[in-house]
Structures are given as structure tokens and as C-alpha cells.
Design a protein around this motif. Structure first.
Motif, PDB file in Angstrom:
ATOM      1  N   PRO A 178      -3.368  26.603 -26.921  1.00 26.95           N
ATOM      2  CA  PRO A 178      -3.080  27.424 -28.105  1.00 26.95           C
ATOM      3  C   PRO A 178      -1.920  26.854 -28.916  1.00 26.95           C
ATOM      4  O   PRO A 178      -1.134  26.051 -28.404  1.00 26.95           O
ATOM      5  CB  PRO A 178      -2.718  28.774 -27.490  1.00 26.95           C
ATOM      6  N   PRO A 179      -1.797  27.278 -30.179  1.00 27.93           N
ATOM      7  CA  PRO A 179      -0.659  26.832 -31.002  1.00 27.93           C
ATOM      8  C   PRO A 179       0.670  27.130 -30.302  1.00 27.93           C
ATOM      9  O   PRO A 179       0.845  28.191 -29.695  1.00 27.93           O
ATOM     10  CB  PRO A 179      -0.819  27.641 -32.294  1.00 27.93           C
ATOM     11  N   LEU A 180       1.587  26.174 -30.392  1.00 28.06           N
ATOM     12  CA  LEU A 180       2.800  26.205 -29.574  1.00 28.06           C
ATOM     13  C   LEU A 180       3.940  26.965 -30.236  1.00 28.06           C
ATOM     14  O   LEU A 180       4.327  26.670 -31.378  1.00 28.06           O
ATOM     15  CB  LEU A 180       3.256  24.771 -29.288  1.00 28.06           C
ATOM     16  N   THR A 181       4.504  27.919 -29.515  1.00 31.45           N
ATOM     17  CA  THR A 181       5.790  28.509 -29.910  1.00 31.45           C
ATOM     18  C   THR A 181       6.856  27.433 -29.770  1.00 31.45           C
ATOM     19  O   THR A 181       6.947  26.774 -28.734  1.00 31.45           O
ATOM     20  CB  THR A 181       6.128  29.708 -29.015  1.00 31.45           C
ATOM     21  N   SER A 182       7.673  27.242 -30.812  1.00 36.85           N
ATOM     22  CA  SER A 182       8.624  26.135 -30.777  1.00 36.85           C
ATOM     23  C   SER A 182       9.829  26.427 -31.662  1.00 36.85           C
ATOM     24  O   SER A 182       9.745  27.184 -32.633  1.00 36.85           O
ATOM     25  CB  SER A 182       7.942  24.837 -31.245  1.00 36.85           C
ATOM     26  N   VAL A 183      10.957  25.806 -31.320  1.00 40.60           N
ATOM     27  CA  VAL A 183      12.182  25.911 -32.105  1.00 40.60           C
ATOM     28  C   VAL A 183      12.104  24.903 -33.251  1.00 40.60           C
ATOM     29  O   VAL A 183      11.975  23.698 -33.021  1.00 40.60           O
ATOM     30  CB  VAL A 183      13.429  25.636 -31.245  1.00 40.60           C
ATOM     31  N   HIS A 184      12.170  25.395 -34.473  1.00 35.96           N
ATOM     32  CA  HIS A 184      12.064  24.531 -35.650  1.00 35.96           C
ATOM     33  C   HIS A 184      13.424  23.944 -36.003  1.00 35.96           C
ATOM     34  O   HIS A 184      14.401  24.672 -36.192  1.00 35.96           O
ATOM     35  CB  HIS A 184      11.532  25.328 -36.841  1.00 35.96           C
ATOM     36  N   GLN A 185      13.477  22.615 -36.089  1.00 38.73           N
ATOM     37  CA  GLN A 185      14.664  21.911 -36.556  1.00 38.73           C
ATOM     38  C   GLN A 185      14.404  21.370 -37.959  1.00 38.73           C
ATOM     39  O   GLN A 185      13.362  20.751 -38.195  1.00 38.73           O
ATOM     40  CB  GLN A 185      15.006  20.728 -35.648  1.00 38.73           C
ATOM     41  N   ASP A 186      15.359  21.555 -38.848  1.00 39.29           N
ATOM     42  CA  ASP A 186      15.235  21.024 -40.202  1.00 39.29           C
ATOM     43  C   ASP A 186      15.890  19.643 -40.241  1.00 39.29           C
ATOM     44  O   ASP A 186      17.034  19.478 -40.682  1.00 39.29           O
ATOM     45  CB  ASP A 186      15.894  21.980 -41.198  1.00 39.29           C
ATOM     46  N   PHE A 187      15.161  18.634 -39.755  1.00 36.11           N
ATOM     47  CA  PHE A 187      15.712  17.277 -39.687  1.00 36.11           C
ATOM     48  C   PHE A 187      16.060  16.742 -41.077  1.00 36.11           C
ATOM     49  O   PHE A 187      17.050  16.026 -41.245  1.00 36.11           O
ATOM     50  CB  PHE A 187      14.705  16.336 -39.024  1.00 36.11           C
ATOM     51  N   ALA A 190      17.848  26.740 -27.980  1.00 34.86           N
ATOM     52  CA  ALA A 190      17.469  26.979 -26.587  1.00 34.86           C
ATOM     53  C   ALA A 190      17.664  28.442 -26.216  1.00 34.86           C
ATOM     54  O   ALA A 190      16.858  29.018 -25.466  1.00 34.86           O
ATOM     55  CB  ALA A 190      18.290  26.075 -25.671  1.00 34.86           C
ATOM     56  N   ARG A 191      18.724  29.043 -26.739  1.00 45.32           N
ATOM     57  CA  ARG A 191      18.950  30.467 -26.477  1.00 45.32           C
ATOM     58  C   ARG A 191      17.814  31.307 -27.047  1.00 45.32           C
ATOM     59  O   ARG A 191      17.296  32.223 -26.371  1.00 45.32           O
ATOM     60  CB  ARG A 191      20.285  30.898 -27.096  1.00 45.32           C
ATOM     61  N   LEU A 192      17.408  31.021 -28.277  1.00 45.05           N
ATOM     62  CA  LEU A 192      16.333  31.781 -28.908  1.00 45.05           C
ATOM     63  C   LEU A 192      15.042  31.692 -28.104  1.00 45.05           C
ATOM     64  O   LEU A 192      14.349  32.698 -27.886  1.00 45.05           O
ATOM     65  CB  LEU A 192      16.094  31.264 -30.332  1.00 45.05           C
ATOM     66  N   ALA A 215      22.439  25.712 -22.631  1.00 41.08           N
ATOM     67  CA  ALA A 215      22.171  26.999 -23.275  1.00 41.08           C
ATOM     68  C   ALA A 215      21.085  27.774 -22.543  1.00 41.08           C
ATOM     69  O   ALA A 215      21.163  29.004 -22.417  1.00 41.08           O
ATOM     70  CB  ALA A 215      21.774  26.775 -24.732  1.00 41.08           C
ATOM     71  N   TRP A 216      20.059  27.087 -22.050  1.00 46.26           N
ATOM     72  CA  TRP A 216      19.020  27.739 -21.227  1.00 46.26           C
ATOM     73  C   TRP A 216      19.646  28.383 -19.995  1.00 46.26           C
ATOM     74  O   TRP A 216      19.415  29.565 -19.703  1.00 46.26           O
ATOM     75  CB  TRP A 216      17.970  26.703 -20.820  1.00 46.26           C
ATOM     76  N   ARG A 217      20.464  27.612 -19.288  1.00 41.40           N
ATOM     77  CA  ARG A 217      21.098  28.122 -18.076  1.00 41.40           C
ATOM     78  C   ARG A 217      22.030  29.302 -18.397  1.00 41.40           C
ATOM     79  O   ARG A 217      22.006  30.340 -17.720  1.00 41.40           O
ATOM     80  CB  ARG A 217      21.895  27.003 -17.389  1.00 41.40           C
ATOM     81  N   GLY A 218      22.835  29.153 -19.444  1.00 44.78           N
ATOM     82  CA  GLY A 218      23.762  30.217 -19.804  1.00 44.78           C
ATOM     83  C   GLY A 218      23.051  31.497 -20.206  1.00 44.78           C
ATOM     84  O   GLY A 218      23.519  32.601 -19.885  1.00 44.78           O
ATOM     85  N   THR A 219      21.917  31.378 -20.877  1.00 43.20           N
ATOM     86  CA  THR A 219      21.156  32.561 -21.283  1.00 43.20           C
ATOM     87  C   THR A 219      20.624  33.307 -20.070  1.00 43.20           C
ATOM     88  O   THR A 219      20.687  34.549 -20.004  1.00 43.20           O
ATOM     89  CB  THR A 219      19.998  32.155 -22.209  1.00 43.20           C
ATOM     90  N   LEU A 220      20.105  32.583 -19.092  1.00 39.60           N
ATOM     91  CA  LEU A 220      19.615  33.221 -17.871  1.00 39.60           C
ATOM     92  C   LEU A 220      20.755  33.889 -17.113  1.00 39.60           C
ATOM     93  O   LEU A 220      20.620  35.026 -16.612  1.00 39.60           O
ATOM     94  CB  LEU A 220      18.920  32.197 -16.975  1.00 39.60           C
ATOM     95  N   GLU A 221      21.894  33.199 -17.024  1.00 40.45           N
ATOM     96  CA  GLU A 221      23.022  33.760 -16.273  1.00 40.45           C
ATOM     97  C   GLU A 221      23.552  35.024 -16.937  1.00 40.45           C
ATOM     98  O   GLU A 221      23.856  36.009 -16.245  1.00 40.45           O
ATOM     99  CB  GLU A 221      24.118  32.702 -16.153  1.00 40.45           C
ATOM    100  N   ARG A 222      23.649  35.018 -18.264  1.00 41.71           N
ATOM    101  CA  ARG A 222      24.139  36.209 -18.963  1.00 41.71           C
ATOM    102  C   ARG A 222      23.182  37.390 -18.798  1.00 41.71           C
ATOM    103  O   ARG A 222      23.612  38.554 -18.786  1.00 41.71           O
ATOM    104  CB  ARG A 222      24.330  35.907 -20.453  1.00 41.71           C
ATOM    105  N   ALA A 223      21.897  37.087 -18.646  1.00 35.06           N
ATOM    106  CA  ALA A 223      20.901  38.145 -18.468  1.00 35.06           C
ATOM    107  C   ALA A 223      20.781  38.578 -17.009  1.00 35.06           C
ATOM    108  O   ALA A 223      20.009  39.489 -16.694  1.00 35.06           O
ATOM    109  CB  ALA A 223      19.545  37.680 -18.980  1.00 35.06           C
TER     110      ALA A 223
END
Length: 347
Positions: A294-303, A178-180, A211-219
């Protein structure tokens, strides 16, 4: 201790195939067949494959009771999961099954359609009576059942980041993912990032939301109202319609790709171009995400790796007969940047 079945001792020629029958077909000794059946390491690879092929050709089934007596194991891993249709769970189950097979174990799956107290108790009771050496649980919500009693003396590993239980856990690094995604959108020049979160009772959704919220707050950026979906494209479409109607929304991070797909649909319907008007990122990187438009930017998880690490930890416990510490084993994630994200139009 070498186990020979009754057929090997009696030389029977009829009925169920014996170890001696397998040995004759494979051109090896019954002791070699026994080593393969007991998953011993001292058999050369080509010989092992020849024995396994002979077993399959004859329909030979090893004597499970004899193998358990010789090795102290039944050669079976119990697997408990619900939401079997979800992309992540299916990939994790595949990783568990593949790693278990390579380690010489079979899988006994206890699927739970609804994680009620009764269903969870029934699944554990069933596995507890079916001679399993250990249990892998996919999604720790099943452990939230009150008064849940696990089969005594059986090691358990959980494929989830939920920390409210006393078992080793394996999970993708949800917070880092989420941070990335959030930092990527901010780095493109967006003032803030809106978030379509998963269900409030989901541990994965909680990690990503925090993590989304914390990233915004730190920025030092504004933190918009979080919008809760239910992992489905339909909920993403509903919430995407709300976001599409707000001209101040220029970047959205959805907690999974299905909700991102629904939001993408709603944005197109409203005439909001992606990424020209609104940048959109998801989480999971399911195979179809590269083919969204368009093709989606996404966080890849190695399940698959998550499942493999679960089995590695379980097998090590069985080998050493020592409980593994109840800690989280994070599996790294990676941001796959595609055409659905870009700088805000005003720049």
C-alpha cells in the motif's frame, strides 16, 4: 563602477561577441548590458530577460575578471557533495542550483565518490583555485576528514545537521520527523514501534534513532532492539525478514523510504499483511512512496527548501561581508499519512 568590455570600446565586428553586440540585438545601451552581466538590481524584469536572451543567442560570455573587479565577486558558488545518486542529495543539489541561479550565481560542482581524506582535500583545493565566492557542502561527513583545511576567507554553509564544525548548518528537523512517525504509530494503538535505522555513522540516522528511542521512553513503552541498515532497499528486505518472523511485531518505523520498501517486500513474502498485521512508516517521502502498495506513510522532507536556505545564508554573508553564526537552521517536516499504517489487528 560600470564595466565595458574591449569590444564595446572598440566596436569590433568580428570574433567573440561583445557587449556592444548584445546591446544592439537587445535594443538597449551597453551600460544596461553591463548592469545585467554584473547582476545589478536596477534593471526592469522584461529588459533583463531581453538582454539575457540576446546573450544566449549570441553566445556572449561576460568578462569574469572585470566583473570581479567591479563587484568583488566571481559570481560562482562551489558545491561539494558525495552520494550523488541519493534522492535527498539530488533534491538538495537542485534546490541549491535553482536558488543560486535566481541570485545571479553559477554553480561549480565538486563531486566526491568516496569521502576519503585525499578526495576531500582534492575537492576543496580544486574549488579554492577556481574563483568561487562561497561553498555549500551537502552532507557534513566530508568535514570529518582529519586536518581538513578550507580555502581561507571563503564562507561555507553545510546542508546537514552535524554540529561538529564551525559553519552555519541547514537541515530538515530530523528529530521531529522521527517523533511524528513514532507518535503516529503509538497513537493508532500499537504497544511499541520497531526501528530499522540508517548506518550508525550517519548523522541523520543518529538523530532519527535518538528521537525514536526518546519518544518510546517518554511514552513509557518498551524499546525494542534497533536494527541497523545501510539506506538500501536490500538491507530493508533483510531486516524486514527478521521482523516478519516475529509475531509480536505490529509496527515498524524505517529511517528512509528505500529501507521501508525492502521491509514491505519481506513482509509480503512472509504473508504479513500491511497494515492489517504490521503497520509500516518511512522517512523522506520520495515521490515513489505514494505509489508503493500500500501507499507508504512517510515523513516529508523539503530538500529543495534546504538547498534554498543554504544559498540565502551564503548570499547574505557575501552581501554583508559578515560571517554567519555556526548554528542549525531547521527546516520543518510533515508526516504524510497513507494506507500503510493502521490500528493493530487485535483491536
Amino acid at each position: 563602477m560600470t564595466i565595458l568590455d574591449d569590444g564595446a570600446r572598440s566596436g569590433r565586428g568580428h570574433g567573440a561577441p561583445s557587449m556592444a553586440d548584445v546591446a544592439r540585438l537587445a535594443g538597449v545601451s551597453p551600460q544596461t548590458v553591463s548592469r545585467v552581466a554584473n547582476n545589478r538590481a536596477n534593471v526592469e524584469g522584461a529588459t533583463r530577460e531581453r538582454v539575457l536572451n540576446a546573450m544566449r543567442a549570441l553566445g556572449y560570455q561576460p568578462n569574469i575578471a572585470a566583473r570581479a573587479l567591479a563587484t568583488g565577486r566571481f559570481g560562482t558558488i562551489g558545491l561539494i557533495s558525495f552520494s550523488l545518486g541519493s534522492h535527498g542529495n539530488m533534491r538538495t543539489l537542485d534546490g541549491v542550483a535553482t536558488a543560486a541561479r535566481e541570485a545571479g550565481f553559477s554553480i561549480n560542482l565538486a563531486g566526491i565518490t568516496t569521502p576519503t581524506s585525499q578526495e576531500v582535500h582534492r575537492a576543496f583545493a580544486r574549488l579554492g583555485t577556481q574563483a568561487v565566492d562561497g561553498i555549500v557542502i551537502v552532507e557534513a561527513e566530508v568535514l570529518d576528514t582529519p586536518s581538513l583545511l578550507l580555502p581561507p576567507g571563503i564562507p561555507v554553509v553545510v546542508a546537514d545537521g552535524h554540529g561538529g564544525h564551525d559553519h552555519p548548518r541547514v537541515d530538515s528537523d530530523q528529530a521531529d520527523g522521527a517523533r511524528l512517525a513514532t507518535e503516529h504509530l503509538l497513537g493508532l494503538g500499537h504497544r511499541t514501534v520497531w526501528h530499522i535505522a540508517g548506518p550508525p555513522d550517519s548523522h541523520s540516522a543518529k538523530h532519527r534513532h535518538a528521537a525514536w528511542r526518546g519518544t518510546l521512553e517518554r511514552a513509557g513503552r518498551p524499546v525494542p532492539q534497533v536494527l541497523f541498515g545501510d539506506w538500501t532497499a536490500a538491507s530493508g528486505h533483510r531486516l524486514g525478514g527478521y521482523l516478519a518472523a516475529r509475531p509480536d511485531v505490529t509496527a515498524v518505523f524505517a529511517a528512509n523510504d528505500q529501507m521501508a520498501l525492502g521491509a514491505l517486500h519481506a513482509l509480503h513474502e512472509a504473508g504479513r499483511r500491511v497494515p492489517h498485521d504490521v503497520s509500516l512508516a518511512g522517512f523522506d517521502d520520495m515521490p515513489e512512496s505514494a505509489h508503493f502498495w500500500p501507499p507508504l506513510t512517510s515523513v516529508h522532507q523539503d530538500f529543495t527548501r534546504v538547498g534554498r536556505v543554504c544559498v540565502d545564508i551564503l548570499v547574505e554573508q557575501l552581501r554583508t561581508r559578515t560571517p554567519a553564526p555556526a548554528v542549525l537552521h531547521p527546516v520543518p517536516v510533515e508526516l504524510k499519512i497513507r494506507a500503510s499504517t493502521g490500528p493493530p489487528q487485535a483491536l
